[in-house]
Design a protein around this motif. Structure first.
Motif, mmCIF file in Angstrom:
data_model
loop_
_atom_site.group_PDB
_atom_site.id
_atom_site.type_symbol
_atom_site.label_atom_id
_atom_site.label_comp_id
_atom_site.label_asym_id
_atom_site.label_seq_id
_atom_site.Cartn_x
_atom_site.Cartn_y
_atom_site.Cartn_z
ATOM 1 N N GLN A 155 -6.701 -9.064 -24.738
ATOM 2 C CA GLN A 155 -7.529 -10.240 -25.020
ATOM 3 C C GLN A 155 -7.374 -11.294 -23.941
ATOM 4 O O GLN A 155 -7.828 -12.412 -24.089
ATOM 5 N N GLU B 295 -20.622 -3.156 -25.077
ATOM 6 C CA GLU B 295 -19.345 -3.802 -24.851
ATOM 7 C C GLU B 295 -18.431 -2.897 -24.015
ATOM 8 O O GLU B 295 -17.733 -3.379 -23.128
ATOM 9 N N SER C 76 -13.596 -2.474 -28.114
ATOM 10 C CA SER C 76 -15.049 -2.504 -28.041
ATOM 11 C C SER C 76 -15.646 -1.929 -29.305
ATOM 12 O O SER C 76 -15.145 -0.959 -29.870
ATOM 13 N N ILE D 8 -12.960 -12.716 -19.932
ATOM 14 C CA ILE D 8 -13.661 -11.951 -20.967
ATOM 15 C C ILE D 8 -14.862 -12.781 -21.436
ATOM 16 O O ILE D 8 -14.726 -13.974 -21.705
ATOM 17 N N SER E 84 -10.721 -9.730 -18.444
ATOM 18 C CA SER E 84 -11.587 -8.566 -18.416
ATOM 19 C C SER E 84 -10.741 -7.351 -18.000
ATOM 20 O O SER E 84 -10.061 -7.395 -16.980
ATOM 21 N N GLN F 254 -9.618 -3.772 -23.197
ATOM 22 C CA GLN F 254 -10.333 -4.588 -24.201
ATOM 23 C C GLN F 254 -10.858 -3.689 -25.304
ATOM 24 O O GLN F 254 -11.312 -2.574 -25.012
ATOM 25 N N ARG G 140 -16.724 -3.461 -19.861
ATOM 26 C CA ARG G 140 -15.307 -3.407 -19.460
ATOM 27 C C ARG G 140 -15.195 -2.886 -18.034
ATOM 28 O O ARG G 140 -15.916 -1.966 -17.665
#
Ligand SMILES: [Zn+2]
Ligand SMILES: [Zn+2]
Length: 362
Positions: free
Chosen positions: A268, A282, A277, A53, A271, A275, A286
């Motif tokens: 967390q 953002e 956003s 990430i 990737s 996730q 992903r």
């Protein structure tokens, strides 16, 4: 740019867990399945299947919401985790308003989304409820006082979905191309869900590349103040052009939100489509699919064969367009729309790599 990185040992515990029982369950995966899941331990290295990430700004979700990451065991022990069972194993999609300039285009678009979800949540059945016009939901609406676009109230839509939810529903998801707001004091919201009631409503309006432009065609004339009972303002109201990017963003949102219905928290670890956003940039960063830890959560809940699921996703991305047109022309004379999958090309190669790992017998 900051990178979130865990040690291979920490990722192993997050995936397999320290519990004897869960380790035993994990040991039932085949050698190839374990090889795929454990690829995540080497995330971010050259040629890795899974990535780390990256945090690009303070407004990114992970910095704005500091909390413990949810490992597989935490998910397993969660009291409100939801597992489909024989009597509740169907995901229902309720379309609200238009998704294209003509009705046939709306039908086709939501059919693509349905097929995608059916492959993603492999083993569950995904059904479309007959589409409804905004007026049928009897929801409150407004013209946003800054951006002058139409918006509908999420709470009213959830009330509507509650009434529509079939008995055999695992969950019901409302989707719309009209922008949403949760209360008068808020500017907008992408969506709202009630996990305990297994329902949610999400808008794709802001996934239109033109949404934030001054020339946005969904802006109404400033002085327009429609009456609450007069839904005619929605007739012929702007809908974004159907593009590959819009389809990609819609697929990501749908699967992310339905993922929450199983009780899966924001990811967390690596990737991953789960996730959190805070903004479009953002969400676009992903990937389309789950990291190994979230994949184990979903696989545990549904019980699918991992390779079969990837094959179904690949099939959706590659679906022979001539076949689709034969199907359409055989059933009726409706216009044919080609599924725009260009934006899925990188994901397609990624799924092929997953399948190679799963098929290797060594
Ligand atoms: Zn979320
Ligand atoms: Zn994940």
């Amino acid at each position: 740019m900051k990178v979130i990185q865990y040690t291979p040992e920490k990722l192993q515990t997050a995936l397999v867990s320290n519990s004897q029982y869960l380790t035993k369950v994990y040991s039932k995966y085949t050698k190839e399945e374990k090889r795929l899941l454990e690829e995540g331990f080497h995330a971010g290295q050259p040629g890795s299947l899974f990535q780390l990430i990256t945090v690009h700004s303070d407004s990114d979700w992970i910095l704005a919401h500091p909390e413990e990451p949810e490992d597989f065991e935490a998910f397993y022990r969660k009291p409100y985790r939801k597992t489909p069972n024989e009597s509740q194993s169907t995901i229902y999609i309720q379309t609200i308003g238009s998704f294209g300039e003509v009705a046939a285009q709306t039908d086709q678009y939501v059919e693509w989304l349905r097929d995608y979800c059916q492959a993603f949540f492999y083993g569950l059945s995904v059904k479309l409820l007959p589409a409804v016009a905004v007026s049928e939901t009897k929801c409150s609406f407004r013209v946003n006082s800054n951006s002058y676009n139409l918006q509908i109230l999420t709470g009213d839509l959830l009330q509507f979905l509650k009434k529509r939810k079939p008995k055999d529903a695992f969950c019901i998801v409302g989707i719309t191309m009209i922008d949403l707001y949760p209360k008068d004091s808020w500017n907008f919201v992408f969506g709202q869900a009630s996990l305990t009631q297994g329902m949610g409503v999400f808008s794709f309006a802001r996934y239109d590349d033109n949404f934030y432009k001054r020339s946005y065609a969904g802006r109404l004339k400033k002085h327009l103040q429609p009456r609450q009972e007069d839904y005619s303002v929605f007739d012929g109201y702007y809908t974004p052009p159907i593009t590959s990017t819009l389809l990609l963003r819609s697929c990501k949102t749908m699967t992310h939100e339905i993922g929450h219905m199983f009780g899966i928290s924001h990811c967390q670890w690596l990737s991953c489509v789960m996730q959190g956003s805070n903004h479009l940039d953002e969400s676009d960063r992903r990937p389309l699919d789950f990291c190994p830890i979230c994949l184990r959560k979903l696989q545990f809940a549904i019980g699918f064969n991992i390779a079969e699921r990837y094959k179904a996703l690949l099939h959706w991305m590659e679906e022979d367009q001539t076949q689709t047109s034969v199907k359409a022309s055989a059933s009726h004379t409706a216009p044919h729309f080609t599924k725009p999958t260009e934006a899925f090309n990188a994901s397609k190669l990624w799924v092929c790599r997953c399948l190679e790992i799963l098929e290797k017998d060594q």
